[in-house]
Design an enzyme around this catalytic site. Structure first.
Site, PDB file in Angstrom:
ATOM      1  N   ASP A 116       0.853  -1.188   0.000  1.00  0.00           N
ATOM      2  CA  ASP A 116       0.000   0.000   0.000  1.00  0.00           C
ATOM      3  C   ASP A 116       0.887   1.235   0.000  1.00  0.00           C
ATOM      4  O   ASP A 116       1.737   1.400   0.883  1.00  0.00           O
ATOM      5  CB  ASP A 116      -0.896  -0.010   1.237  1.00  0.00           C
ATOM      6  CG  ASP A 116      -1.979   1.051   1.170  1.00  0.00           C
ATOM      7  OD1 ASP A 116      -2.395   1.407   0.061  1.00  0.00           O
ATOM      8  OD2 ASP A 116      -2.430   1.514   2.235  1.00  0.00           O
ATOM      9  N   HIS A 123      -3.888  14.035  -0.038  1.00  0.00           N
ATOM     10  CA  HIS A 123      -4.184  13.210   1.130  1.00  0.00           C
ATOM     11  C   HIS A 123      -3.076  13.298   2.167  1.00  0.00           C
ATOM     12  O   HIS A 123      -3.338  13.484   3.367  1.00  0.00           O
ATOM     13  CB  HIS A 123      -4.382  11.750   0.711  1.00  0.00           C
ATOM     14  CG  HIS A 123      -4.524  10.804   1.862  1.00  0.00           C
ATOM     15  ND1 HIS A 123      -5.623  10.794   2.697  1.00  0.00           N
ATOM     16  CD2 HIS A 123      -3.687   9.834   2.329  1.00  0.00           C
ATOM     17  CE1 HIS A 123      -5.472   9.858   3.617  1.00  0.00           C
ATOM     18  NE2 HIS A 123      -4.297   9.266   3.417  1.00  0.00           N
ATOM     19  N   GLU A 189     -10.464   3.906   2.894  1.00  0.00           N
ATOM     20  CA  GLU A 189      -9.462   4.573   2.076  1.00  0.00           C
ATOM     21  C   GLU A 189      -9.748   4.224   0.615  1.00  0.00           C
ATOM     22  O   GLU A 189      -9.746   3.058   0.237  1.00  0.00           O
ATOM     23  CB  GLU A 189      -8.036   4.170   2.465  1.00  0.00           C
ATOM     24  CG  GLU A 189      -7.647   4.691   3.848  1.00  0.00           C
ATOM     25  CD  GLU A 189      -6.166   4.581   4.124  1.00  0.00           C
ATOM     26  OE1 GLU A 189      -5.499   3.756   3.463  1.00  0.00           O
ATOM     27  OE2 GLU A 189      -5.675   5.312   5.004  1.00  0.00           O
ATOM     28  N   GLU A 191      -8.840   3.825  -3.053  1.00  0.00           N
ATOM     29  CA  GLU A 191      -7.560   3.589  -3.714  1.00  0.00           C
ATOM     30  C   GLU A 191      -7.752   2.903  -5.062  1.00  0.00           C
ATOM     31  O   GLU A 191      -8.778   2.272  -5.320  1.00  0.00           O
ATOM     32  CB  GLU A 191      -6.652   2.721  -2.832  1.00  0.00           C
ATOM     33  CG  GLU A 191      -6.479   3.258  -1.411  1.00  0.00           C
ATOM     34  CD  GLU A 191      -5.365   2.573  -0.651  1.00  0.00           C
ATOM     35  OE1 GLU A 191      -4.476   1.981  -1.304  1.00  0.00           O
ATOM     36  OE2 GLU A 191      -5.368   2.635   0.587  1.00  0.00           O
ATOM     37  N   ASP A 223      -9.282   0.202   1.351  1.00  0.00           N
ATOM     38  CA  ASP A 223      -8.369  -0.273   2.394  1.00  0.00           C
ATOM     39  C   ASP A 223      -8.892   0.233   3.735  1.00  0.00           C
ATOM     40  O   ASP A 223      -8.541   1.320   4.185  1.00  0.00           O
ATOM     41  CB  ASP A 223      -6.950   0.238   2.121  1.00  0.00           C
ATOM     42  CG  ASP A 223      -5.908  -0.526   2.906  1.00  0.00           C
ATOM     43  OD1 ASP A 223      -6.187  -1.675   3.301  1.00  0.00           O
ATOM     44  OD2 ASP A 223      -4.816   0.012   3.120  1.00  0.00           O
ATOM     45  N   ARG A 227      -8.488   4.054  12.630  1.00  0.00           N
ATOM     46  CA  ARG A 227      -7.609   5.193  12.885  1.00  0.00           C
ATOM     47  C   ARG A 227      -7.117   5.258  14.323  1.00  0.00           C
ATOM     48  O   ARG A 227      -5.984   5.678  14.577  1.00  0.00           O
ATOM     49  CB  ARG A 227      -8.337   6.496  12.532  1.00  0.00           C
ATOM     50  CG  ARG A 227      -8.794   6.603  11.092  1.00  0.00           C
ATOM     51  CD  ARG A 227      -7.626   6.693  10.132  1.00  0.00           C
ATOM     52  NE  ARG A 227      -8.114   6.845   8.762  1.00  0.00           N
ATOM     53  CZ  ARG A 227      -7.320   6.854   7.701  1.00  0.00           C
ATOM     54  NH1 ARG A 227      -6.019   6.706   7.851  1.00  0.00           N
ATOM     55  NH2 ARG A 227      -7.832   6.995   6.482  1.00  0.00           N
ATOM     56  N   GLN A 230      -4.444   2.619  14.763  1.00  0.00           N
ATOM     57  CA  GLN A 230      -3.269   3.031  13.993  1.00  0.00           C
ATOM     58  C   GLN A 230      -2.498   4.146  14.685  1.00  0.00           C
ATOM     59  O   GLN A 230      -1.256   4.136  14.716  1.00  0.00           O
ATOM     60  CB  GLN A 230      -3.713   3.481  12.596  1.00  0.00           C
ATOM     61  CG  GLN A 230      -2.568   3.876  11.678  1.00  0.00           C
ATOM     62  CD  GLN A 230      -3.078   4.330  10.314  1.00  0.00           C
ATOM     63  OE1 GLN A 230      -4.265   4.230  10.006  1.00  0.00           O
ATOM     64  NE2 GLN A 230      -2.175   4.820   9.490  1.00  0.00           N
ATOM     65  N   LYS A 243      -4.571  -1.622  10.048  1.00  0.00           N
ATOM     66  CA  LYS A 243      -4.794  -1.737   8.613  1.00  0.00           C
ATOM     67  C   LYS A 243      -4.961  -3.182   8.138  1.00  0.00           C
ATOM     68  O   LYS A 243      -5.517  -3.412   7.074  1.00  0.00           O
ATOM     69  CB  LYS A 243      -3.603  -1.138   7.855  1.00  0.00           C
ATOM     70  CG  LYS A 243      -3.329   0.293   8.180  1.00  0.00           C
ATOM     71  CD  LYS A 243      -4.348   1.212   7.577  1.00  0.00           C
ATOM     72  CE  LYS A 243      -3.818   1.778   6.306  1.00  0.00           C
ATOM     73  NZ  LYS A 243      -4.820   2.626   5.641  1.00  0.00           N
ATOM     74  N   THR A 247      -9.054  -5.604   3.582  1.00  0.00           N
ATOM     75  CA  THR A 247      -8.957  -4.735   2.410  1.00  0.00           C
ATOM     76  C   THR A 247      -9.875  -5.327   1.353  1.00  0.00           C
ATOM     77  O   THR A 247      -9.734  -6.507   1.003  1.00  0.00           O
ATOM     78  CB  THR A 247      -7.521  -4.677   1.871  1.00  0.00           C
ATOM     79  OG1 THR A 247      -6.656  -4.158   2.883  1.00  0.00           O
ATOM     80  CG2 THR A 247      -7.431  -3.799   0.635  1.00  0.00           C
ATOM     81  N   GLU A 348     -10.681  12.645   6.675  1.00  0.00           N
ATOM     82  CA  GLU A 348     -10.559  13.923   5.965  1.00  0.00           C
ATOM     83  C   GLU A 348     -11.921  14.586   5.768  1.00  0.00           C
ATOM     84  O   GLU A 348     -12.066  15.796   5.977  1.00  0.00           O
ATOM     85  CB  GLU A 348      -9.908  13.699   4.601  1.00  0.00           C
ATOM     86  CG  GLU A 348      -8.476  13.226   4.642  1.00  0.00           C
ATOM     87  CD  GLU A 348      -8.005  12.800   3.269  1.00  0.00           C
ATOM     88  OE1 GLU A 348      -7.455  13.656   2.550  1.00  0.00           O
ATOM     89  OE2 GLU A 348      -8.210  11.632   2.899  1.00  0.00           O
TER      90      GLU A 348
END
Length: 401
Positions: A116, A123, A189, A191, A223, A227, A230, A243, A247, A348
């Site tokens: 990844d 971002h 996420e 991607e 993904d 948070r 993490q 993470k 996925t 975000e």
């Protein structure tokens, strides 16, 4: 043009023909191509036409086909294009068309390794401002190399798979010690994932200009990210349990050849990159994602402005001599644009939880149990034509007690 009826607005027109693995009823999974709202069952069609490698379409994954390499990929695509364009092939193909609604889509390939990246400048800048408000948002290495980490291949799942809320250690900033429990800041996420077909040799880096010799095509990637787990674990070695739990990828693999019309120049990279990251054919793709939370559109991240090209990601991933294998997947990292409604994650979109989104009259920050996230994507050609990548979806289930 095609003799097959294709509904208006379908992502899978006759120039697309992505490959995937489907199951019909209790039959064994096998390879199909998507066109309109139908699947072409490729194994019997290829066998009847005595196509070289026809038996590979009866396999339960795309891996054997992916391993054939670019000449075979291109020949297969040309064969598919002829099948759907040539009225003379109707009798051979029509008995082997099945509505997509009648099949269940499987994980399209067996994932060998997963990497990844963190390739979107917008971002990375957003997260830098959130996490390090008193420092420069981008760390010193970010514009010199494609930052990335190795993830878990074994927890990559097919679209439609429920996602169990992960548990782990969390330590809020105002707490003196960590606690254990379900993630309270579960996120997505958005991607783009690149699927490796042709392997490379250990000790032999892959040059940027050899990208198309190794990568077959792309999938949409979600993904999932915890948070709070993490934030506590990632210093100093980076993402781990926050993470690795899941996925999700879309079921259809769109070939690079199909995407060629959507190629766009790479944004200017300043400072200049080192020679191994420089090349004559560095491009991105004009792809727009659509993020839906419980059926409501909440974001449209654009891919075309992403800072690092996929060829640079592959070159950096192998420059130390690491090899790639058939079925490897490497992803762009979260794709975000400059506007608020172009951000590719809820951290975000809600700016760290301080600015909730309103969905169906209810405020949302991070994901709640029962939430359904769907990510779709469209590529736009230079002539304005659109080509779909399909979608990836997942529902959040409560943590295991």
């Amino acid at each position: 043009m095609s003799w097959i009826d294709i509904p208006d607005g379908s992502p899978f027109g006759p120039e697309n023909l992505p490959l995937g693995v489907f199951r019909y009823g209790d039959e064994e999974p096998r390879v199909g191509a998507a066109i309109g709202d139908q699947v072409i069952d490729l194994a019997p069609v290829a066998s009847a036409q005595m196509l070289d490698g026809a038996q590979l379409f009866a396999e339960p994954t795309l891996n054997a086909f992916l391993a054939l390499g670019r000449p075979a990929w291109r020949a297969t695509r040309n064969w598919l294009l002829d099948l759907v364009r040539n009225e003379n092939d109707r009798d051979a193909v029509e008995p082997h068309l099945t509505p997509q609604s009648a099949v269940s889509m499987q994980l399209p390939f067996e994932v060998a390794d997963y990497v990844d990246f963190y390739a979107s400048e917008q971002h990375a800048t957003n997260l830098g401002r959130l996490f390090r408000p008193d420092s420069e948002p981008l760390l010193p290495n970010w514009k010199h190399l494609p930052v990335g980490y190795h993830g878990r291949a074994g927890t990559i799942v097919a679209s439609g798979t429920d996602i169990v809320r992960p548990s782990g250690q969390r330590k809020p900033p105002d707490a003196s010690v960590p606690t254990f429990g379900p993630s309270q800041r579960l996120d997505i996420e958005v991607e783009l994932g690149y699927v490796v077909g042709t392997p490379s040799k250990l000790g032999a880096p892959v040059p940027v200009d050899s990208f198309e010799d190794h990568v077959y095509g792309v999938v949409i990637v979600n993904d999932w990210s915890a948070r709070d787990l993490q934030a506590w674990e990632y210093v100093p070695l980076g993402p781990f349990l926050g993470k690795s739990f899941a996925t999700s990828i879309s079921p259809w693999v769109v070939s690079l050849d199909a995407l060629a019309a959507a190629a766009v120049p790479l944004p200017v990279q300043d400072p200049a990159v080192l020679p191994y990251l420089s090349g004559s054919r560095l491009v991105n793709f004009d792809i727009t994602f659509e993020v839906y939370l419980n059926g409501q559109l909440v974001s449209t991240p654009p891919y075309k402005d992403i800072y690092w090209s996929p060829a640079q990601m592959l070159a950096h991933m192998t420059v130390n001599g690491a090899s790639v294998r058939t079925g490897d997947l490497f992803a762009s990292g979260t794709v975000s644009g400059a506007a608020k409604d172009q951000r590719g994650s809820f951290i975000e979109l809600s700016w760290g939880g301080r600015e909730p989104l309103v969905v169906d009259g209810k405020e949302h920050t991070f994901l709640e149990d029962g939430d359904v996230v769907t990510i779709a994507a469209w590529a736009t050609g230079g002539d304005g034509s659109r080509l779909g990548l399909g979608e990836v979806t997942g529902r959040i289930r409560p943590a295991v007690s």
